[in-house]
Design a protein around this motif. Sequence first.
Motif, PDB file in Angstrom:
ATOM      1  N   GLY A   1      39.361  32.132  29.464  1.00 32.67           N
ATOM      2  CA  GLY A   1      37.900  32.171  29.470  1.00 32.67           C
ATOM      3  C   GLY A   1      37.332  32.094  30.876  1.00 32.67           C
ATOM      4  O   GLY A   1      36.388  32.821  31.218  1.00 32.67           O
ATOM      5  N   TYR A   2      37.915  31.220  31.707  1.00 37.78           N
ATOM      6  CA  TYR A   2      37.446  31.092  33.081  1.00 37.78           C
ATOM      7  C   TYR A   2      37.611  32.411  33.840  1.00 37.78           C
ATOM      8  O   TYR A   2      36.687  32.871  34.520  1.00 37.78           O
ATOM      9  N   ASN A   3      38.795  33.003  33.718  1.00 39.35           N
ATOM     10  CA  ASN A   3      39.055  34.247  34.457  1.00 39.35           C
ATOM     11  C   ASN A   3      38.156  35.389  33.976  1.00 39.35           C
ATOM     12  O   ASN A   3      37.657  36.183  34.775  1.00 39.35           O
ATOM     13  N   VAL A   4      37.977  35.476  32.658  1.00 37.99           N
ATOM     14  CA  VAL A   4      37.114  36.536  32.121  1.00 37.99           C
ATOM     15  C   VAL A   4      35.668  36.322  32.552  1.00 37.99           C
ATOM     16  O   VAL A   4      34.935  37.271  32.869  1.00 37.99           O
ATOM     17  N   LEU A   5      35.238  35.052  32.588  1.00 37.90           N
ATOM     18  CA  LEU A   5      33.858  34.742  32.947  1.00 37.90           C
ATOM     19  C   LEU A   5      33.590  34.965  34.433  1.00 37.90           C
ATOM     20  O   LEU A   5      32.530  35.485  34.827  1.00 37.90           O
ATOM     21  N   ILE A   6      34.562  34.576  35.264  1.00 43.64           N
ATOM     22  CA  ILE A   6      34.329  34.605  36.705  1.00 43.64           C
ATOM     23  C   ILE A   6      34.495  35.999  37.299  1.00 43.64           C
ATOM     24  O   ILE A   6      33.918  36.316  38.351  1.00 43.64           O
ATOM     25  N   LEU A   7      35.296  36.844  36.628  1.00 43.77           N
ATOM     26  CA  LEU A   7      35.610  38.163  37.194  1.00 43.77           C
ATOM     27  C   LEU A   7      34.361  39.025  37.437  1.00 43.77           C
ATOM     28  O   LEU A   7      34.217  39.600  38.530  1.00 43.77           O
ATOM     29  N   PRO A   8      33.423  39.136  36.482  1.00 40.57           N
ATOM     30  CA  PRO A   8      32.225  39.961  36.749  1.00 40.57           C
ATOM     31  C   PRO A   8      31.420  39.461  37.957  1.00 40.57           C
ATOM     32  O   PRO A   8      30.888  40.274  38.726  1.00 40.57           O
ATOM     33  N   PHE A   9      31.313  38.140  38.119  1.00 36.51           N
ATOM     34  CA  PHE A   9      30.574  37.585  39.253  1.00 36.51           C
ATOM     35  C   PHE A   9      31.272  37.925  40.569  1.00 36.51           C
ATOM     36  O   PHE A   9      30.617  38.231  41.578  1.00 36.51           O
ATOM     37  N   ALA A  10      32.609  37.861  40.566  1.00 39.41           N
ATOM     38  CA  ALA A  10      33.354  38.158  41.793  1.00 39.41           C
ATOM     39  C   ALA A  10      33.257  39.633  42.141  1.00 39.41           C
ATOM     40  O   ALA A  10      33.012  40.000  43.297  1.00 39.41           O
ATOM     41  N   VAL A  11      33.450  40.498  41.136  1.00 41.26           N
ATOM     42  CA  VAL A  11      33.433  41.947  41.378  1.00 41.26           C
ATOM     43  C   VAL A  11      32.050  42.416  41.826  1.00 41.26           C
ATOM     44  O   VAL A  11      31.922  43.302  42.677  1.00 41.26           O
ATOM     45  N   SER A  12      31.014  41.799  41.272  1.00 39.21           N
ATOM     46  CA  SER A  12      29.650  42.221  41.611  1.00 39.21           C
ATOM     47  C   SER A  12      29.164  41.681  42.948  1.00 39.21           C
ATOM     48  O   SER A  12      28.067  42.027  43.404  1.00 39.21           O
ATOM     49  N   GLY A  13      29.966  40.809  43.575  1.00 39.39           N
ATOM     50  CA  GLY A  13      29.596  40.291  44.888  1.00 39.39           C
ATOM     51  C   GLY A  13      28.698  39.072  44.844  1.00 39.39           C
ATOM     52  O   GLY A  13      28.194  38.627  45.877  1.00 39.39           O
ATOM     53  N   LEU A  14      28.470  38.510  43.652  1.00 37.34           N
ATOM     54  CA  LEU A  14      27.626  37.325  43.529  1.00 37.34           C
ATOM     55  C   LEU A  14      28.371  36.040  43.872  1.00 37.34           C
ATOM     56  O   LEU A  14      27.770  34.970  43.996  1.00 37.34           O
ATOM     57  N   LEU A  15      29.691  36.138  44.014  1.00 34.50           N
ATOM     58  CA  LEU A  15      30.521  34.960  44.254  1.00 34.50           C
ATOM     59  C   LEU A  15      31.072  35.005  45.674  1.00 34.50           C
ATOM     60  O   LEU A  15      31.817  35.921  46.030  1.00 34.50           O
ATOM     61  N   SER A  16      30.688  34.055  46.494  1.00 38.99           N
ATOM     62  CA  SER A  16      31.210  34.006  47.858  1.00 38.99           C
ATOM     63  C   SER A  16      32.616  33.417  47.849  1.00 38.99           C
ATOM     64  O   SER A  16      33.008  32.744  46.889  1.00 38.99           O
ATOM     65  N   PRO A  17      33.406  33.643  48.899  1.00 40.28           N
ATOM     66  CA  PRO A  17      34.794  33.138  48.918  1.00 40.28           C
ATOM     67  C   PRO A  17      34.920  31.643  48.655  1.00 40.28           C
ATOM     68  O   PRO A  17      35.801  31.212  47.917  1.00 40.28           O
ATOM     69  N   TRP A  18      34.033  30.823  49.235  1.00 40.27           N
ATOM     70  CA  TRP A  18      34.183  29.373  49.051  1.00 40.27           C
ATOM     71  C   TRP A  18      33.912  28.953  47.608  1.00 40.27           C
ATOM     72  O   TRP A  18      34.523  28.020  47.097  1.00 40.27           O
ATOM     73  N   MET A  19      33.001  29.657  46.923  1.00 34.88           N
ATOM     74  CA  MET A  19      32.758  29.366  45.508  1.00 34.88           C
ATOM     75  C   MET A  19      34.001  29.699  44.675  1.00 34.88           C
ATOM     76  O   MET A  19      34.371  28.970  43.752  1.00 34.88           O
ATOM     77  N   ALA A  20      34.629  30.817  45.002  1.00 30.82           N
ATOM     78  CA  ALA A  20      35.846  31.224  44.292  1.00 30.82           C
ATOM     79  C   ALA A  20      36.947  30.196  44.480  1.00 30.82           C
ATOM     80  O   ALA A  20      37.701  29.882  43.550  1.00 30.82           O
ATOM     81  N   VAL A  21      37.033  29.650  45.691  1.00 27.16           N
ATOM     82  CA  VAL A  21      38.047  28.632  45.998  1.00 27.16           C
ATOM     83  C   VAL A  21      37.864  27.412  45.106  1.00 27.16           C
ATOM     84  O   VAL A  21      38.825  26.915  44.480  1.00 27.16           O
ATOM     85  N   VAL A  22      36.659  26.913  45.035  1.00 30.06           N
ATOM     86  CA  VAL A  22      36.379  25.705  44.241  1.00 30.06           C
ATOM     87  C   VAL A  22      36.667  25.944  42.764  1.00 30.06           C
ATOM     88  O   VAL A  22      37.313  25.133  42.086  1.00 30.06           O
ATOM     89  N   GLY A  23      36.196  27.065  42.242  1.00 26.76           N
ATOM     90  CA  GLY A  23      36.387  27.366  40.823  1.00 26.76           C
ATOM     91  C   GLY A  23      37.841  27.484  40.428  1.00 26.76           C
ATOM     92  O   GLY A  23      38.283  26.932  39.407  1.00 26.76           O
ATOM     93  N   MET A  24      38.635  28.203  41.233  1.00 23.78           N
ATOM     94  CA  MET A  24      40.052  28.398  40.921  1.00 23.78           C
ATOM     95  C   MET A  24      40.821  27.070  40.930  1.00 23.78           C
ATOM     96  O   MET A  24      41.627  26.795  40.047  1.00 23.78           O
ATOM     97  N   SER A  25      40.548  26.220  41.927  1.00 24.80           N
ATOM     98  CA  SER A  25      41.254  24.942  42.036  1.00 24.80           C
ATOM     99  C   SER A  25      40.889  24.015  40.880  1.00 24.80           C
ATOM    100  O   SER A  25      41.757  23.357  40.291  1.00 24.80           O
ATOM    101  N   LEU A  26      39.597  23.951  40.560  1.00 25.22           N
ATOM    102  CA  LEU A  26      39.175  23.100  39.454  1.00 25.22           C
ATOM    103  C   LEU A  26      39.788  23.546  38.128  1.00 25.22           C
ATOM    104  O   LEU A  26      40.115  22.724  37.266  1.00 25.22           O
ATOM    105  N   SER A  27      39.963  24.844  37.954  1.00 20.97           N
ATOM    106  CA  SER A  27      40.548  25.374  36.731  1.00 20.97           C
ATOM    107  C   SER A  27      41.951  24.823  36.510  1.00 20.97           C
ATOM    108  O   SER A  27      42.297  24.379  35.410  1.00 20.97           O
TER     109      SER A  27
END
Length: 822
Positions: A782-808
């Motif tokens: 669910g996390y990967n499916v949810l986060i992928l559109p935000f990352a691909v669309s450019g709404l997710l900066s690298p540091w946000m991606a870092v925090v989300g992946m680690s917390l997962s």
Amino acid sequence: MAKHDCYHCGLPIAGSDDGKFTTVILGQQRDMCCPGCLAVAEAIVTNGLEDYYQFRTEPAQKSDDGILETLDKLKVYDDPSLQEEFVFEEGQDKQIQLTLEGITCAACGWLIEKQLSKVEGIKQVAVNVQERRALVTWSPFQIKLSQILSTLKRIGYVGSPFHPDEHEASYKREQKTFLKKLGLAGIMTMQVMMLMTGLYFDWFGAIELETRQYFYWVALTLTTPVVLYSGSTFYVGAANALSARTVNMDVPVTLAIFGTYIAGIRSTVLEQGEVYFESICMFIFLLLLSRFLEHRSRHRAAQISANMMQYVPVSATKLLPDGSLTECLAKQLRIDDVVLVKPGETIPIDGVVIEGNAAVDESMLTGEFNPVRKSNNSTVYGGTVCQDGSLTIKVTQTLKNALVNQIVRLQASAMANKPKAAQIADNFSRYFVTAVLLISALTYGFWAYQGSDDAFWITISVLVATCPCALGLATPSALTCAMAKLNKQGILLKRADALEQITDIDTIALDKTGTLTQGKFTISNAWYADGVDSDSALSIARALESRSEHPIAKAFSHNKAFSANKALGDSNVHSTDNDTSRPTIHNVVNFTVTPGGGISGEINDTLFSMGSAQFCVHESQQKLLKDYPSANVFLTVKGRIMAAFEVSDTLREDTQETLNILAKSHTLAVLSGDTQQNVDALTASLPISTAKGGLTPEQKYDAVQAMQQSGAKVMMMGDGINDAPVLASADVAIAVGNATDVAKTAADVILLGDQLLSVPELIKTAHQVKQKIRQNIGWSVGYNVLILPFAVSGLLSPWMAVVGMSLSSIIVVTNSTRLLSK
């Protein structure tokens, strides 16, 4: 060995070489005769096999002088005398447990399994990522152990025979390395974050371009050791995967780190573009933090089930034939040695009590804290504690084959059978990594085509945010925690996938004798044929039953049989006036066991049989059975009834409570070899749907098959030799604590304790594991499916991606460890 003999091979040392080749072995400086012996000795010590010199019975062969140039240290493990301690025979194959260094996540386990399974001669590989161990079975005719270890080494992992102390030392080494890398990353991340945050939010005011560039260079300097040292864990994992022509979770992580780092260097040197040095440091720090927490959680679960050998003392007090006592190592004890255990001491080895009486704490094996009284002929196990008396014990198993070692091996074997959920998650995560790399490439192509300046950074965000580390941890973390919890409660799983099958069980079939009942039999009534002396009949019965493993045999032991004889001193029993006289000892030959029927043997060239009426009573004698309405054990000579016994048993204390719990969600059936009359009498007050007595092993098997053909999922519980076929045919088989070795071999689950209430706990835990695995996989996907559109669309900066992946990843591991406290 003479003063100037080689410590390794025992040959004389030439005068010119005296003192030239030396090394420290067992805490002392040892002299060698040549470079070859020195190299082999150092290899033995380096590989943790120093005990070889302490326990060897003769010197080793002289080594080749040129061995320094050609010696592969791993070849030391091929020496049969060194393998004796840690290699187990599995038919014609061999099996070993290995401690693995270098494992960082679930992908490592998959990589090792994939590579070793390709090697000819390796029959089975099961990697337990949680415990950093592997169980390897191989054919010694096709491959050597050193070649297996070399294959591991080539893909970046160090394997060594599992020893609890060495395994613990390995964990501490890895923890120390983790802390160093984590500490460096944490300190540098704080510095770079303060510096770069000040620049981003203009906290330093209107500073000149040269000063800004100076800050960039400082940030680059601080980031470099984090990238090259702290992040090396991920690069090694990625390199190992690529060298094996595959990809794992470390590949996208490595691409993201180096992509961002190189882009930052380029921007700093050319003085144009953005830098994300703080994102690199934070990414590495948080990823290391999640893996460190995972590392500690694995160890916490492993400590409960994997390190049971820590309870076994290193030394033992050995009783010599002349009556003197000597201290020795527990691993030196051999079968038939005699050891003395004093009050408060831990029993060092498996054995049988030959003298003494004491209460023994077996909680480390069974999870039950009530001490068990041990006396003559009682079985005791290494690691249990003698509380209030002295015991003299005859060794029945070497330490290598002791119960605690068998448990550790069975736990490792259990992880070889992965549930379907684990297999699906493993396959999905492998393909998902490839999909992430492909999506990242397409993302970069799309944004580059659109002319976006942020195409590169958007791609980095996709690589980081969608790393499927949490998915790889979802199933193994839950399974290991569940098995550790069950092991602590005295429930031993032989197959991890049995937990998955238990959740589908709707019917539970139970044997009566020794399963529902205590298995402590007494003779409650006895009949003897005209002209048959009761003492003679009992002595023959005792001689036959002494060779049997069936619980009923205990009713005919000398003390119990004579006490029964005395208690039944009526017209049915011809008792002797001297109950304390020694019984006649008969020599039994041609002894045979018929599972579900009875036993036979020749005494003084006469064939006697003992068991059920169907088994040993001739057809011509069947009409006499009405004279013994409650008899369930017959003694016959050539098919003619010599004596009949009513052997009775009582329910276990927790049988009623256990069955009341199980009956709420399962259909219960009793399948017994005892008479239908006895079965009905015993189950009258129990919530049993079906109670069948007088069944042979084949009929029990057919009964379970009929249930399964009608659509039922059947769990079978039993304890005897005659239960082995039906246990093997059931969907899930449970052997109770006092079960025979044959029954335990056929079972999927073994209750080490003597409590039936362990079964509802097992079923409850199985459902909890299923729920946890679903939660973990659901969250990860669910996390990967949810986060992928935000990352691909450019709404997710690298540091946000870092925090989300680690917390997962942290959430998945934490959710699994909750099983340990439930």
